[in-house]
Design an enzyme around this catalytic site. Structure first.
Site, PDB file in Angstrom:
ATOM      1  N   ASP A 119       6.427 -29.369  -6.485  1.00  0.00           N
ATOM      2  CA  ASP A 119       5.568 -29.447  -5.314  1.00  0.00           C
ATOM      3  C   ASP A 119       6.430 -29.582  -4.058  1.00  0.00           C
ATOM      4  OD1 ASP A 119       2.682 -30.011  -4.224  1.00  0.00           O
ATOM      5  OD2 ASP A 119       4.017 -31.443  -3.248  1.00  0.00           O
ATOM      6  N   TYR A 124       9.630 -29.617   4.397  1.00  0.00           N
ATOM      7  CA  TYR A 124      10.585 -30.514   3.714  1.00  0.00           C
ATOM      8  C   TYR A 124      12.029 -30.034   3.910  1.00  0.00           C
ATOM      9  CZ  TYR A 124       6.385 -32.087   1.139  1.00  0.00           C
ATOM     10  OH  TYR A 124       5.141 -32.546   0.780  1.00  0.00           O
ATOM     11  N   LYS A 149       3.528 -25.398   1.417  1.00  0.00           N
ATOM     12  CA  LYS A 149       2.472 -25.768   2.384  1.00  0.00           C
ATOM     13  C   LYS A 149       2.758 -25.178   3.757  1.00  0.00           C
ATOM     14  CE  LYS A 149       2.194 -30.054  -0.233  1.00  0.00           C
ATOM     15  NZ  LYS A 149       3.550 -30.397  -0.663  1.00  0.00           N
ATOM     16  N   HIS A 182      -1.125 -27.861   5.213  1.00  0.00           N
ATOM     17  CA  HIS A 182      -0.459 -29.149   5.016  1.00  0.00           C
ATOM     18  C   HIS A 182      -1.240 -30.320   5.629  1.00  0.00           C
ATOM     19  CE1 HIS A 182       3.843 -30.809   4.269  1.00  0.00           C
ATOM     20  NE2 HIS A 182       2.945 -31.737   4.054  1.00  0.00           N
TER      21      HIS A 182
END
Ligand code: A2P
Length: 368
Positions: A119, A124, A149, A182
């Site tokens: 995930d 990130y 996302k 997101h």
């Protein structure tokens, strides 16, 4: 004598036979030695198989609770989405997994093999390393579930495909298994919120539907949406309904109502920060009920919590960059009902406290 069986016959006929007696002793000795070797081998086998199967068993625990290995009590290893795809129930979360460590965590997770679900998200900033680890693992793409996302600054329909393409290129894949909005926050190029699009992300959603049709995404969903915001979205004439809502869920913020509502409405809930994230993981693992159940069942506290999540019917996304923990976290087993109820009661009987606070500068009342 006629009714005497063979061994008895021997005993009776040769009780003091000087030649045969040592031979019998010999045989008895051999049998004893063989038995000893067999029991040592059996013990060793049991021991090693426990270690390799349940790398996360508590130290000193060589026994698993009988209830948790029977098929009746096995947890689901996946959930079926409306598309027919099976989403694995336990994933490796890579939020806050830093450069130079995330790749190793991904490879460990893929090797553990129990559940090949990673995930991630564009924001990130580690998709490149995740992609490299995927390639180096040698695991075929169709055996891995990949989620990414869409970040807040790319909700405008014309910016979505290039953002998705960027994630695909970094991950080294032609499609995502799941792509999520997101946050219910659309930020404009000047940094200000687009309140209209944040409130009703239908234009964003329509573009995502188009990308599903194009084959670049297999399933679409949302993240950090409350019930009101999901209802706002689904009030539009959607071609594809959101399959998943990924939200914070842990002992401190268990969200039972959202889970119940989502289950009634055919939406799979995914739990991020399931251990309480780095700030509260220590406190989660030290919850007396968690420790007690862990000791009873010969599991680690983290395994108890992760199992509880799956038993609640959610996908669980524990993050770890520590290989032994990554392996440990995949070892989920159903808790006996009384243990599950005890933990559920403990989690839902204190004031819920959210760990994740959305950035105030976004200018959107996210949970309103
Ligand atoms: P690390 O990544 O250094 O292994 P969450 O999944 O709720 O976001 O929590 C992540 C935090 O929990 C990280 O600090 C992670 O540390 C830690 N963690 C993950 N798995 C375990 C485990 N099995 N035992 C103890 N800590 C864990």
């Amino acid at each position: 004598m006629l009714f005497v069986t063979k061994p008895q016959l021997k005993t009776r006929i040769y009780p003091n036979d000087p030649v045969r007696l040592p031979k019998r002793k010999n045989i008895a000795l051999r049998v004893l030695t063989a038995l000893l070797i067999m029991s040592v081998a059996l013990f060793g086998l049991r021991h090693t198989s426990k270690i390799s199967f349940a790398g996360g068993l508590r130290a000193g625990c060589h026994k698993q609770h009988r209830n948790i290995s029977t098929p009746r009590n096995t947890l689901p290893s996946y959930y079926k989405l409306p598309s027919g795809d099976h989403i694995p129930s336990v994933a490796l979360g890579v939020w806050q997994a830093g450069k130079g460590e995330v790749g190793n965590a991904v490879k460990t997770a893929l090797k553990a093999g129990y559940s090949r679900h990673i995930d991630g998200a564009w924001i990130y900033r580690n998709e490149e390393e995740v992609g490299q680890a995927l390639r180096e693992s040698g695991v075929p793409r169709d055996q891995v579930w990949l989620t990414s996302k869409l970040w807040n600054t790319f909700h405008e329909p014309q910016t979505i495909e290039s953002t998705l393409d960027d994630s695909l290129a970094k991950l080294g894949t032609e499609y995502l298994d799941l792509y999520l909005i997101h946050w219910p926050v659309a930020t404009m190029a000047d940094g200000n919120p687009d309140l209209g699009l944040s409130e009703n992300p239908y234009p964003t959603w329509k573009k995502l539907e188009e990308l599903v049709d194009k084959g670049k995404i297999r399933n679409i969903g949302v993240s950090n949406f409350n019930i009101r915001r999901i209802q706002n979205l689904t009030a539009n004439p959607l071609k594809i309904r959101p399959a998943v809502n990924q939200v914070e869920i842990n002992f401190w913020f268990p969200q039972p109502d959202l889970i119940k509502w989502s289950q009634e409405n055919g939406i799979i809930v995914e739990a991020y920060s399931p251990l309480g994230s780095s700030k509260r993981v220590g406190a989660s693992l030290a919850v007396p009920e968690v420790k007690e159940i862990a000791a009873q069942l010969c599991m680690t506290p983290a395994q108890v919590i992760i199992s509880w999540h799956v038993q609640r019917g959610t996908v669980v996304l524990p993050k770890s960059v520590t290989p032994s923990r990554v392996e440990e976290n995949f070892q989920v087993r159903a808790l006996p009902q009384d243990a599950f109820d005890k933990l559920e009661m403990a989690a839902t009987s204190h004031k819920p406290e959210r760990g994740m606070k959305p950035n105030k500068s976004w200018g959107v009342d996210v949970f309103g």
